[in-house]
Design a protein around this motif. Structure first.
Motif, PDB file in Angstrom:
ATOM      1  N   GLU A   1       0.826  -1.197   0.000  1.00  0.00           N
ATOM      2  CA  GLU A   1       0.000   0.000   0.000  1.00  0.00           C
ATOM      3  C   GLU A   1       0.865   1.253   0.000  1.00  0.00           C
ATOM      4  O   GLU A   1       1.846   1.347   0.741  1.00  0.00           O
ATOM      5  CB  GLU A   1      -0.945   0.022   1.199  1.00  0.00           C
ATOM      6  CG  GLU A   1      -1.956   1.144   1.122  1.00  0.00           C
ATOM      7  CD  GLU A   1      -3.036   1.054   2.186  1.00  0.00           C
ATOM      8  OE1 GLU A   1      -4.035   1.768   2.045  1.00  0.00           O
ATOM      9  OE2 GLU A   1      -2.868   0.284   3.148  1.00  0.00           O
TER      10      GLU A   1
ATOM     11  N   SER B   1       4.195   2.303 -11.062  1.00  0.00           N
ATOM     12  CA  SER B   1       3.072   1.369 -11.136  1.00  0.00           C
ATOM     13  C   SER B   1       3.195   0.454 -12.348  1.00  0.00           C
ATOM     14  O   SER B   1       3.024  -0.770 -12.244  1.00  0.00           O
ATOM     15  CB  SER B   1       1.750   2.147 -11.204  1.00  0.00           C
ATOM     16  OG  SER B   1       0.659   1.276 -11.397  1.00  0.00           O
TER      17      SER B   1
ATOM     18  N   SER C   1      -0.354  -1.556  -7.757  1.00  0.00           N
ATOM     19  CA  SER C   1      -1.519  -0.681  -7.761  1.00  0.00           C
ATOM     20  C   SER C   1      -1.233   0.619  -7.035  1.00  0.00           C
ATOM     21  O   SER C   1      -0.529   0.644  -6.026  1.00  0.00           O
ATOM     22  CB  SER C   1      -2.698  -1.382  -7.088  1.00  0.00           C
ATOM     23  OG  SER C   1      -3.829  -0.537  -7.048  1.00  0.00           O
ATOM     24  N   HIS C   2      -1.787   1.707  -7.579  1.00  0.00           N
ATOM     25  CA  HIS C   2      -1.836   2.939  -6.798  1.00  0.00           C
ATOM     26  C   HIS C   2      -2.721   2.713  -5.575  1.00  0.00           C
ATOM     27  O   HIS C   2      -3.564   1.815  -5.553  1.00  0.00           O
ATOM     28  CB  HIS C   2      -2.456   4.073  -7.618  1.00  0.00           C
ATOM     29  CG  HIS C   2      -1.681   4.429  -8.849  1.00  0.00           C
ATOM     30  ND1 HIS C   2      -0.314   4.464  -8.894  1.00  0.00           N
ATOM     31  CD2 HIS C   2      -2.094   4.792 -10.093  1.00  0.00           C
ATOM     32  CE1 HIS C   2       0.083   4.818 -10.095  1.00  0.00           C
ATOM     33  NE2 HIS C   2      -0.983   5.021 -10.852  1.00  0.00           N
ATOM     34  N   SER C   3      -2.555   3.543  -4.573  1.00  0.00           N
ATOM     35  CA  SER C   3      -3.441   3.537  -3.414  1.00  0.00           C
ATOM     36  C   SER C   3      -4.216   4.841  -3.311  1.00  0.00           C
ATOM     37  O   SER C   3      -5.419   4.848  -3.106  1.00  0.00           O
ATOM     38  CB  SER C   3      -2.643   3.315  -2.119  1.00  0.00           C
ATOM     39  OG  SER C   3      -2.047   2.037  -2.112  1.00  0.00           O
TER      40      SER C   3
ATOM     41  N   ARG D   1      -6.929   1.534  -9.473  1.00  0.00           N
ATOM     42  CA  ARG D   1      -6.454   0.370  -8.741  1.00  0.00           C
ATOM     43  C   ARG D   1      -6.218  -0.795  -9.706  1.00  0.00           C
ATOM     44  O   ARG D   1      -7.012  -1.028 -10.615  1.00  0.00           O
ATOM     45  CB  ARG D   1      -7.471  -0.054  -7.678  1.00  0.00           C
ATOM     46  CG  ARG D   1      -7.734   0.968  -6.557  1.00  0.00           C
ATOM     47  CD  ARG D   1      -6.556   1.079  -5.610  1.00  0.00           C
ATOM     48  NE  ARG D   1      -6.820   2.003  -4.518  1.00  0.00           N
ATOM     49  CZ  ARG D   1      -7.232   1.632  -3.300  1.00  0.00           C
ATOM     50  NH1 ARG D   1      -7.463   0.344  -3.036  1.00  0.00           N
ATOM     51  NH2 ARG D   1      -7.427   2.530  -2.367  1.00  0.00           N
TER      52      ARG D   1
ATOM     53  N   LEU E   1      -6.332  -4.620  -9.808  1.00  0.00           N
ATOM     54  CA  LEU E   1      -6.978  -5.642  -8.984  1.00  0.00           C
ATOM     55  C   LEU E   1      -6.611  -7.045  -9.451  1.00  0.00           C
ATOM     56  O   LEU E   1      -6.537  -7.320 -10.655  1.00  0.00           O
ATOM     57  CB  LEU E   1      -8.496  -5.463  -9.044  1.00  0.00           C
ATOM     58  CG  LEU E   1      -9.014  -4.116  -8.535  1.00  0.00           C
ATOM     59  CD1 LEU E   1     -10.493  -3.957  -8.864  1.00  0.00           C
ATOM     60  CD2 LEU E   1      -8.774  -3.971  -7.038  1.00  0.00           C
TER      61      LEU E   1
ATOM     62  N   ARG F   1      -7.316  -3.322 -14.424  1.00  0.00           N
ATOM     63  CA  ARG F   1      -7.066  -1.947 -13.986  1.00  0.00           C
ATOM     64  C   ARG F   1      -8.410  -1.232 -13.927  1.00  0.00           C
ATOM     65  O   ARG F   1      -9.076  -1.043 -14.941  1.00  0.00           O
ATOM     66  CB  ARG F   1      -6.116  -1.227 -14.938  1.00  0.00           C
ATOM     67  CG  ARG F   1      -5.699   0.151 -14.436  1.00  0.00           C
ATOM     68  CD  ARG F   1      -4.574   0.719 -15.273  1.00  0.00           C
ATOM     69  NE  ARG F   1      -3.351  -0.035 -15.117  1.00  0.00           N
ATOM     70  CZ  ARG F   1      -2.455   0.156 -14.140  1.00  0.00           C
ATOM     71  NH1 ARG F   1      -2.684   1.082 -13.214  1.00  0.00           N
ATOM     72  NH2 ARG F   1      -1.366  -0.561 -14.077  1.00  0.00           N
TER      73      ARG F   1
ATOM     74  N   HIS G   1     -11.640   5.521  -0.829  1.00  0.00           N
ATOM     75  CA  HIS G   1     -10.402   4.793  -0.533  1.00  0.00           C
ATOM     76  C   HIS G   1     -10.721   3.524   0.267  1.00  0.00           C
ATOM     77  O   HIS G   1     -10.251   2.432  -0.072  1.00  0.00           O
ATOM     78  CB  HIS G   1      -9.437   5.693   0.254  1.00  0.00           C
ATOM     79  CG  HIS G   1      -8.067   5.113   0.413  1.00  0.00           C
ATOM     80  ND1 HIS G   1      -6.936   5.732  -0.054  1.00  0.00           N
ATOM     81  CD2 HIS G   1      -7.631   3.956   0.998  1.00  0.00           C
ATOM     82  CE1 HIS G   1      -5.872   4.997   0.219  1.00  0.00           C
ATOM     83  NE2 HIS G   1      -6.281   3.921   0.869  1.00  0.00           N
TER      84      HIS G   1
ATOM     85  N   ASP H   1     -10.447  -0.388  -1.017  1.00  0.00           N
ATOM     86  CA  ASP H   1      -9.693  -1.365  -0.231  1.00  0.00           C
ATOM     87  C   ASP H   1     -10.557  -2.591   0.040  1.00  0.00           C
ATOM     88  O   ASP H   1     -10.101  -3.737  -0.058  1.00  0.00           O
ATOM     89  CB  ASP H   1      -9.247  -0.755   1.103  1.00  0.00           C
ATOM     90  CG  ASP H   1      -8.102   0.232   0.955  1.00  0.00           C
ATOM     91  OD1 ASP H   1      -7.511   0.319  -0.138  1.00  0.00           O
ATOM     92  OD2 ASP H   1      -7.800   0.927   1.952  1.00  0.00           O
TER      93      ASP H   1
ATOM     94  N   ALA I   1     -10.901  -4.798  -3.076  1.00  0.00           N
ATOM     95  CA  ALA I   1      -9.725  -5.643  -3.296  1.00  0.00           C
ATOM     96  C   ALA I   1      -9.700  -6.811  -2.317  1.00  0.00           C
ATOM     97  O   ALA I   1      -9.369  -7.942  -2.684  1.00  0.00           O
ATOM     98  CB  ALA I   1      -8.452  -4.805  -3.166  1.00  0.00           C
TER      99      ALA I   1
END
Length: 329
Positions: free
Chosen positions: A125, A165, A171-173, A190, A192, A273, A294, A298, A301
């Motif tokens: 993360e 990335s 993945s970006h957070s 994200r 995934l 993506r 956010h 999370d 995922a």
């Protein structure tokens, strides 16, 4: 904010992201044409640290806790090792409670200094964000070493974040605040660990929606109804556009404000993506909305990975504080 020149658009990752004993390690090695004692003074003396990193409450001291104010945020931790003028190791805890161990080594090399940086964390993360951030920080240190003031006008972080990335398939957070046709929007992207069909089902099928977002339904046709029962609020809307498996747009009406939600899915090496763009009405708080999305992403995922979603009020409050700085003026 200034735009990037053609040369600056070629920014490439200089750090390496490695897996070591199950952890993620970010590593940089910089050759600097200055004596190692001089580079150590930039690293160790708080007045010098303020020129390239942030405001340190006191010089580093072995076993002592510290606080560091930087870029509108804050970090704290403990000095684990201090061996002047060779090495410094600290714990690094950000305002979201993410903790890593950071080590600097200052070595004589080729008439100058080899500066080694290592950051070790348990999970991925914020790894793309951190990698881009530390590269720009090291650039600032090099500028200070040369007697220049670091240039903070040009956004190097955004293209570097994307480059890390793509290079390391991470993945970006973080979400970001952008402008879309003159309107403020928040954007998340994200990567995934699931195929596109499964992610599409998670966005559209009631049973899967309930596992990460909340009880609700999406009628997959133009003009179809959208309803979600989220903690403390009910959201309603109408579907504006559907391209099965790839694109879903709907309006969003909630007590905290109105807007439009856009989901886009792209397959990428067996994964998906996912891009979320939420266009905001004037009354909507970008910071609050980003914290909510956010956490929900999370949860998405986690659900797709077969885990059990557990919401944390402490985490939600920390994210709300973190994203508040991104609220447009």
């Amino acid at each position: 904010m200034s735009t990037l020149s053609q040369d600056e658009e070629k920014l490439v990752p200089e750090g390496r992201i490695e897996r070591v004993d199950g952890d993620y390690v970010l590593a940089f090695d910089r050759q600097l044409d200055y004596p190692h004692t001089y580079i150590w003074s930039l690293l160790a003396e708080k007045d010098n640290v303020a020129k390239w990193l942030g405001t340190l409450d006191a010089d580093w001291e072995l076993g002592r806790t510290y606080e560091l104010v930087l870029g509108g945020g804050m970090s704290s931790g403990t000095v684990l090792q201090l061996n002047p003028p060779l090495s410094l190791q600290i714990t690094w805890e950000d305002e979201l409670g993410q903790e890593s161990v950071i080590e600097w080594r200052v070595l004589e090399s080729d008439g100058g200094t080899l500066l080694q940086f290592r950051s070790r964390a348990e999970g991925p993360e914020f790894l793309t964000e951190g990698s881009a951030g530390w590269q720009t920080i090291l650039d600032a240190l090099a500028e200070v070493a040369a007697g220049r003031r670091p240039d903070t006008e040009i956004d190097r972080w955004t293209p570097l974040r994307e480059a890390y990335s793509r290079l390391y398939q991470l993945s970006h957070s973080m979400g970001t605040v952008e402008s879309d046709s003159g309107h403020t929007c928040v954007r998340f992207e994200r990567l995934l660990d699931a195929g596109r069909d499964r992610v599409w089902a998670a966005l559209t099928e009631p049973e899967m929606l309930g596992a990460w977002l909340g009880p609700g339904r999406v009628e997959l046709q133009a003009g179809g109804a959208v309803e979600f029962n989220l903690p403390g609020q009910t959201v309603s809307g109408d579907v504006e556009y559907v391209l099965a498996g790839s694109r879903l747009d709907y309006t969003w009406t909630a007590p905290e404000g109105t807007g439009t939600v856009h989901w886009m899915l792209e397959p990428e090496d067996g994964r998906t993506r996912l891009t979320l763009v939420h266009n905001l009405g004037r009354e909507t708080s970008a910071g609050s909305l980003m914290a909510r999305w956010h956490m929900r992403l999370d949860a998405l995922a986690t659900m797709l990975g077969g885990g059990q979603v557990h919401d944390s009020a402490h985490r939600r409050e920390a994210l709300a504080r973190f994203y508040q700085r991104f609220q447009p003026a």
